[in-house]
Design an enzyme around this catalytic site. Structure first.
Site, short mmCIF file in Angstrom:
data_model
loop_
_atom_site.label_atom_id
_atom_site.label_comp_id
_atom_site.label_asym_id
_atom_site.label_seq_id
_atom_site.Cartn_x
_atom_site.Cartn_y
_atom_site.Cartn_z
N ASP A 326 0.86 -1.17 0.00
CA ASP A 326 0.00 0.00 0.00
C ASP A 326 0.91 1.23 0.00
OD1 ASP A 326 -2.56 1.13 0.08
OD2 ASP A 326 -2.41 1.48 2.23
N LYS A 327 0.53 2.26 -0.71
CA LYS A 327 1.37 3.46 -0.77
C LYS A 327 1.23 4.32 0.46
CE LYS A 327 0.00 7.05 -3.05
NZ LYS A 327 -0.01 8.09 -1.97
#
Length: 822
Positions: A326-327
């Protein structure tokens, strides 16, 4: 089932309709007056029709769930051994095997609670209370009592209790990151839909409830979590080993029983011998030893701030090939920062930032993330106090800008910040300025920045377009190093984000990831796009929970071991579906419950440490599995051939029991053994394990028969002496086998065995030797004969080391069986 599908289709249709309806049409459809709300009688009717505003969960009988873990091929064989031990009155064997059975079933039962825990955490995420208008009065109720048509009152910080539609002239800002992954708050205005489980970041508003409980968008995530499947490569490997040993044991035991019956041997003696041979052959300690090995590794990781919630995931981590990260908040700080400002008509960058900072509302408990980013960029914060705020008009979704009337000394001006196009309209920009602003905004947008325009109006009433403020959630300081370290470990890190693909590409470029980021919606919604091999895509943007879930499944369908990091409710389905689900620091209860590894410190640095530990655990498990198969085959083959070819029982039943016990006790310490760390992902290779085990076992059988031949034909030893010396040989040489199976090289190759493993192995060898020398439970042979057995075993262990090395070389050169993983 059909009725349930029809109901879901109907609910989906209703949700879609509410999205299209304006406020008046929605109120009319729900038969509610926004000023008065529903009355209690109508609420009761709707509760009967729609049910509670809560997530449904099927309760499983705990006892039946527990008993289900004692059903299967390996448990059946162990249970047969338990029953036969009781019938034969061998209570020591009964106790040991029964306890092992309980441990194995108990460990499995404990970890099966993960799915139900994930659902419970998702239920807890729903707001426990809600403010509603009923009978014309505001009141607080339990959120589970809400029904479609209720008018809810929402304030900053509230968790939205159901799906709802904003009423006329209402607006607020909602944080939907837990549901969508979008890093910035979403502005909502009249007629927009609000979603259950998201949070009000700014503003106060009324909304009409459109869906509750299992009909909300939030519930879709729950359905995905429930449908996620955990397929453990570890469990498959244990079953394959178990089936192999059980099949071999059953076949040879049946052969021995048949031969004994034909020869007319006493039936009870045949069955008793078959029982103990079965006990020796059944891998009852296999799951326990592997679980202990993984538990020791999990405890080491806990000290490094990584909590393992599913033991089998330790093996999955060793083989992890692709990690979807996930960023927001994982690769980035989850904190907007001002980048390099673009000056148009401001005096300089400092002036531009100061004017923008004056439009922020001060003194709020929870500062707006954009305002905070601008305020943090002000060099001289004391200078802000020199400005007197005479009027403040906060940002709202309609005007799309914030304004402040400011006075400093005898100077007065108005500051404004907002969407670049809105500021252009405000200042009535000419064509030249308009083109310059639009071009720069487009350029910044392509690089992944979100831009704000800033303007100032002086006393003469003329507006100036001061410049643009590019904002970005920047990468964490350690992200680039973590990515490089992971790549050096053979792990392919790919980004998934709810943000726009331009933002994803920008961050990917900053931390060393490939910038081939595509929109998940475009990929899954376009047949032409889907012709592209998904494994060639290096990252996905604008993802929904369904997208993440499907991405994981598609990679798994291509036989990849996949990991996924996440922190929000939206990540829970993919975290549970992934082979290794990793909840990052600050994750929601739902994400933690669906994960296999929970990080308690920010960043991904500890993941590579976890992978290294997992690969060491894998080496220990391979070492033990090879040892266990080798020794089981060695004993069974030697016994079978002796009985069939020579009509001779080389060891007695009590000797077999002693061998089983003395073999399993020291092997528990393999969890502390020193092993090398593989540089690349590793997997179970059963062809390789069985090939090495078969060669070592057959060679060991040959050495046992040579000793038997010598004792019977050259030394003319008695039957009792032969049996005890064979027992001691099987014990001493068998224990030494672990030194062979722990690596692919020479016996003396580093790393050397751990002190605990060495001392435990030698200790049980000494105990067995004392039993043989002094005749404890078995006929005595004295120190001289014991010395002969030890010397014989030492000679053969070095010969077997050479055989093992040669076997690995042959496998690598002449077969397709990989040997490089170890």
């Amino acid at each position: 089932m059909r009725e349930k599908d029809q109901e879901q289709e109907k609910n989906q249709k209703e949700k879609s309709e509410f999205k299209e309806l304006n406020v008046e049409e929605a109120l009319d459809r729900l038969s509610v007056d926004p000023e008065k709300g529903l009355d209690e009688e109508e609420v009761k009717k709707r509760q009967e029709k729609y049910g509670k505003n809560a997530l449904e969960e099927e309760e499983e009988n705990p006892l039946m769930e527990f008993l289900s873990h004692f059903w299967g091929p390996i448990p059946w064989m162990i249970e047969v051994a338990v029953i036969l031990s009781a019938i034969a009155g061998r209570w020591e064997d009964f106790a040991v095997i029964f306890i092992m059975l309980l441990i194995n079933g108990g460990v499995s039962y404990w970890h099966e609670h993960k799915a139900s825990n994930a659902i419970k955490a998702l239920k807890e995420k729903l707001a426990p209370e809600a403010r509603v208008v009923r009978n014309g009065k505001n009141k607080k109720i339990a959120s589970k009592e809400l029904v479609p048509g209720d008018i809810v009152v929402l304030r900053m910080g509230d968790i939205i209790p159901s799906d709802a539609k904003l009423l006329k002239k209402e607006q607020l800002s909602a944080d939907e990151s837990a549901l969508t992954g979008e890093s910035l708050p979403v502005n909502k205005e009249e007629g927009d839909l609000l979603f259950s489980g998201t949070t009000v970041k700014r503003g106060e508003a009324k909304a009409v409830v459109t869906a509750t409980g299992c009909h909300t968008r939030f519930a879709k995530t729950v359905e995905l979590v429930e449908s996620a499947e955990e397929k453990s490569h570890f469990q498959k490997a244990v079953l394959r080993i178990g089936y192999w040993l059980i099949g071999l044991t059953a076949g040879l035991v049946a052969l021995i029983i048949g031969t004994g019956v034909v020869r007319g041997d006493p039936l009870w003696d045949i069955l008793l011998f078959a029982l103990v041979l079965t006990i020796a052959g059944i891998p009852q300690a296999l799951p326990a030893v592997l679980s202990v090995t993984m538990t020791v590794g999990a405890n080491r990781l806990a000290r490094k701030k990584a909590i393992v919630s599913r033991l089998a995931s330790m093996e999955e981590m060793a083989g992890l090939e692709v990690l979807f990260s996930d960023k927001t908040g994982t690769l980035t700080k989850n904190q907007l920062e001002l980048q390099d400002p673009v000056v148009f008509e401001a005096e300089d960058k400092k002036d531009l930032i100061m004017v923008a900072a004056l439009t922020a509302k001060r003194g709020e408990e929870e500062e707006d993330p954009i305002d905070k980013a601008i305020s943090d960029a002000v060099e001289d914060k004391d200078e802000l106090h020199n400005y007197q705020i005479e009027a403040f008009r906060p940002f709202d979704p309609t005007r799309k800008r914030a304004e402040t009337d400011v006075k400093k000394d005898d100077k007065q001006f108005t500051a404004a910040k907002g969407a670049p196009q809105v500021i252009l309209d405000l200042v009535k920009a000419g064509e030249e300025l308009k083109k310059k602003v639009i071009d720069k905004v487009d350029e910044l947008g392509e690089e992944g920045y979100r831009s704000l325009g800033v303007a100032r109006k002086k006393k003469d009433g003329k507006w100036q377009y001061l410049g643009l403020l590019p904002l970005l959630d920047p990468p964490r300081e350690d992200s680039a190093d973590v990515v490089k370290d992971a790549q050096n470990h053979g792990i392919d890190i790919r980004m998934v984000t709810g943000d726009h693909k331009a933002i994803g590409r920008k961050v990917a470029g900053q931390i060393g990831l490939e910038a081939d980021i595509v929109s998940a919606g475009e990929y899954f919604g376009n047949d032409e796009q889907k012709k592209k091999d998904i494994q060639q895509i290096k990252g996905f943007a604008e993802v929904t929970p369904e997208h993440k879930f499907n991405i994981i499944k598609e990679f798994q369908a291509n036989d990849r071991i996949v990991g996924m990091t996440g922190d929000g409710v939206n990540d829970a389905p993919a975290l549970k579906q992934a082979d290794v689900g990793i909840a990052v620091s600050g994750a929601t209860d739902a994400a933690r419950s669906a994960s296999d590894l929970v990080l308690t410190e920010p960043g991904l640095g500890v993941i590579t440490q976890a992978i290294e530990e997992a690969r060491r655990i894998f080496e220990r498990m391979i070492s033990y599995a090879t040892f266990r198969i080798t020794e089981t085959m060695r004993v069974l083959l030697f016994m079978t051939v002796s009985i069939l070819a020579f009509n001779f029982y080389p060891v007695t039943p009590i000797m077999i029991v002693l061998l089983a016990i003395l073999n399993d006790i020291p092997i528990m310490t393999i969890a502390s053994d020193n092993v090398r760390t593989a540089a690349k992902p590793v997997r179970w290779n059963m062809k390789r394990v069985l090939s090495i085990a078969s060669v070592l076992s057959v060679t060991g059988v040959i050495s046992s028969f040579l000793l038997y031949w010598y004792l019977r034909t050259q030394a003319n030893a008695s039957t009792e002496t032969i049996q005890t010396m064979i027992f001691l040989k099987l014990l001493v040489a068998g224990h030494m086998t672990i030194f062979l199976t722990r690596n692919t090289g020479a016996l003396w190759q580093k790393p050397y065995p751990s002190l605990l493993l060495f001392l435990t192995l030698e200790g049980t060898q000494v105990i067995g030797t004392l039993f043989a020398v002094y005749g404890i439970l078995i006929p005595p042979i004295g120190w001289a004969n014991a010395g002969i057995v030890w010397a014989y075993a030492f000679v053969w262990i070095f010969m077997l080391s050479g055989v093992k090395i040669l076997t690995y070389k042959i496998l690598e050169k002449y077969t397709d069986i990989e040997t490089t993983n170890r």
